[in-house]
Design an enzyme around this catalytic site. Sequence first.
Site, PDB file in Angstrom:
ATOM      1  N   ASP A 122      60.380 -20.512 -47.403  1.00 19.24           N
ATOM      2  CA  ASP A 122      59.668 -19.299 -46.991  1.00 19.24           C
ATOM      3  C   ASP A 122      60.639 -18.137 -47.074  1.00 19.24           C
ATOM      4  OD1 ASP A 122      57.220 -20.507 -46.461  1.00 19.24           O
ATOM      5  OD2 ASP A 122      57.695 -20.873 -44.361  1.00 19.24           O
ATOM      6  N   ASP A 139      51.638 -19.771 -49.346  1.00 20.44           N
ATOM      7  CA  ASP A 139      50.933 -19.494 -48.088  1.00 20.44           C
ATOM      8  C   ASP A 139      49.899 -18.390 -48.289  1.00 20.44           C
ATOM      9  OD1 ASP A 139      52.403 -21.314 -46.488  1.00 20.44           O
ATOM     10  OD2 ASP A 139      53.963 -19.824 -46.141  1.00 20.44           O
TER      11      ASP A 139
END
Length: 169
Positions: A122, A139
């Site tokens: 991330d 995401d």
Amino acid sequence: MPKITRLGWIAYAIAIATIVLDQVSKAWILSTLGADPGASQPLLGPLHLTMVHNQGMSFGLFRGSELSRWLLTAFSAAVVVGLAIWARKTTRWLMAGGLGLIIGGAFGNNLIDRIRYGYVVDFIDVTRLHFPWVFNVADSGITVGVALLLLDSFLSEEKTLAHPDGHGL
């Protein structure tokens, strides 16, 4: 085996594009920031690039052990297969787009990253806007995909309620 619809092929193409964009962005961020968690670089205003090793699900939920890693990987594989089967028959644009984005996001995050790194990479950090999570392209694909499926469901239901017999009022 049923024939794949034209929009089913489009859903698959969107999934592949999502996977490629996700993995290219992660390769770029790893070469830019390195793999050290917490490394951060301002990009534009409140947007920073911050390396996070997410061992849980989306937004860091269900962090845990090596067993969690493989259970999440297996669950994601089952979801991808189920959605890919559903996508074969889709006849609506929003549904095709939503399914493609979710398939690509789940495949990129939860299959490729977990097998390759043991965690999800991330890096999109907008915590300065009071959004508490760091996330990635996959995401975003999953989130937008779910929104498209909800919109498709709402619009389809509205059309059915307005014209339940298909002939109008």
